[in-house]
Write an enzyme that holds these catalytic residues in place. Structure first.
Site, short mmCIF file in Angstrom:
data_model
loop_
_atom_site.label_atom_id
_atom_site.label_comp_id
_atom_site.label_asym_id
_atom_site.label_seq_id
_atom_site.Cartn_x
_atom_site.Cartn_y
_atom_site.Cartn_z
CB THR A 3 -0.92 0.00 1.23
OG1 THR A 3 -1.61 -1.24 1.26
CG2 THR A 3 -1.92 1.12 1.17
NE ARG B 41 -2.11 0.16 6.18
CZ ARG B 41 -1.90 -0.91 5.42
NH1 ARG B 41 -0.94 -1.77 5.72
NH2 ARG B 41 -2.63 -1.14 4.35
#
Lengths: 181, 310
Positions: free
Chosen positions: B61, B110
């Site tokens: 990611t 995140r």
């Protein structure tokens, strides 16, 4: 608002035909040249030109691509609306080719500036030329000038020019809309 | 179709409309063409600075976001908690406001706690993109999964998708369910009952405990990773037993009467939820998902930046 017809369908056809002759004068059989239409509205003119050239030059198919300039615009985040991207389709190598960029109306020149940047992402052409159906003179914001012009008009910034194509609109025509001030 | 997103942040799929998702997909198609050009970069975000703030580990990611940002010509700064002042006791808002004081326009975050990006969006003046928050949502993963289904099968509406594995701890599962339902797909979840969240049926999905039946029903199987790092309890007796019950292998695939599309969000535990021969087979679109991930993230960054008039 007043609308004035600049080109009717007959004059439209004659103009495109003349532009094709001029292209052949400079590019001969198009062996080392390519036509690239600018999205969204330049592609109609470019497709017409390519169809005509292909009919006249049956031995060498003219290289043709379509280029979207949305991601190269200089007014991103400055416009009220987000510009919607269109498809880019260039499936040949432009390296060392003579490229003719095709758009319907040349106004401020900013689209062409973005088009030049977008084009260079595909390689280094030998030469780039600009063909436009309508040149709105005296409206340029950048030092850009067309090599082939269908029809040049004088207009003020508040005016709008609309090019109609029989593919998507009623017929082939060019209109100048002026507002009474 | 709309030309602008209805949201300022991408916190979760929950906040998006079906129009938003379609706009992201059509923009991602344009970017997919861009990243296959000889020069894979466009200047759209040259006046934007993006901070990637990762309070939790990530390879794919983070790389995918960073690549997407760079291909849009944004300036990128990276921040991860190891070696930062977070370990000295700084709060999330302070950390982020300090980063924003350096004139950052967008934040990709995140965080191990569900809701952290939402919380942050109420306090800071920047576009926030959730790159995964606890077991809550992972919107860009769901978007790229649905986009990959669309690219492979032509459309998402009416397709049958089964999500197999640890639904309880999976933010990918929740975002996928929400996204697929919004686009009109049918969704089943499959796995041991201990790994099924309570009330999951309220999202409009059904539970299937038998992997073979689920695969026989579906067009697409999305195999989730068993997240051993999130399991503080024993949810199944052993990995070997899980693999025997819910692992996908060539034998099971060969018994189906039609070919199905196999997806996996990565990282793969080869030999646990999926065997190597399946992961590397023609039916698996795992690497297409990774390629589409960059295009989807470019689209999200581009469309959110367009709404940012700072």
């Amino acid at each position: 608002m007043q609308s004035r017809l600049i080109l009717n369908s007959q004059a439209f056809e004659i103009t495109i035909r003349r532009l094709c002759y001029q292209l052949i004068e400079n590019h001969h059989n198009f062996e080392h040249s390519a036509i690239i239409g600018l999205q969204p509205r330049g592609i109609f003119l470019a497709r017409r030109i390519v169809t005509m050239l292909d009919a006249w030059l049956p031995n060498t198919p003219v290289l043709y691509g379509e280029l979207d300039i949305t991601f190269y615009r200089d007014d991103f985040r400055r416009r009220a609306e987000v510009a919607k991207a269109n498809a880019t389709k260039i499936d040949f190598i432009i390296e060392d080719k003579k490229v003719v960029l095709v758009d319907d109306v040349l106004f401020t020149g900013r689209t062409i500036r973005a088009g030049l940047d977008a084009l260079l992402a595909f390689g280094r052409p030998r030469k780039v030329e600009l063909l436009t159906l309508i040149d709105r003179k005296f409206a340029r914001q950048l030092p850009i000038s067309p090599n082939y012009t269908g029809h040049a008009i004088d207009s003020i910034d508040a005016d709008t020019v609309s090019v109609q194509w029989k593919e998507t609109d009623l017929n082939d025509s060019v209109w100048l809309h002026t507002t009474n001030t | 179709m709309a030309t602008a997103l209805s949201v300022k942040h991408l916190i979760g799929i929950k906040d998006l409309t079906a129009d938003d998702i379609e706009l992201i997909f059509s923009t991602a198609e344009n970017f997919k063409e861009v990243i296959n050009r000889p020069i894979k970069k466009v200047p759209s975000l040259r006046d934007i600075t993006v901070a990637n703030i990762f309070f939790e580990n990530s390879t794919r990611t983070k790389l995918s976001f960073e690549l997407a940002e760079k291909r849009l010509s944004a300036d990128v700064i990276n921040f991860s908690t190891s070696g930062s002042s977070v370990s000295k006791g700084e709060t999330l808002i302070d950390t982020v406001n300090n980063i924003l004081a350096m004139k950052v326009d967008m934040i990709v975050m995140r965080h191990p706690k569900a809701g952290a990006p939402y919380f942050l969006s109420n306090y800071v003046n920047a576009n926030i993109i959730n790159a995964g928050d606890g077991a809550h949502e992972h919107p860009t993963q769901a978007l790229l999964d649905a986009f990959s289904i669309k690219q492979t099968l032509g459309d998402v509406a009416g397709r049958k998708v089964v999500i197999v594995g640890d639904i309880l701890h999976s933010r990918v599962a929740l975002s996928n369910i929400l996204c697929l339902k919004k686009l009109g797909a049918e969704v089943k979840v499959c796995g041991p009952l201990t790994l099924m969240p309570k009330y999951i049926e309220q999202l409009g999905v059904s539970i299937e405990l038998d992997l073979k039946k689920a695969l026989q029903w579906c067009d697409v199987a999305n195999m989730l990773r068993i997240q051993l790092e999130r399991q503080d309890l024993k949810y199944f007796p052993s990995l070997r037993e899980y693999t025997m019950m819910y692992g996908l292998n060539k034998n099971i695939l060969n018994q189906l009467d039609k070919p199905i599309v196999i997806m996996h969000p990565g990282p793969i535990n080869r030999g646990v939820e999926i065997t190597s021969d399946v992961a590397d087979s023609e039916q698996a679109i795992i690497l297409n998902q990774v390629e589409n991930g960059v295009a989807i993230r470019m689209a999200v960054l581009y469309l959110l930046a367009a709404n940012n008039k700072n």
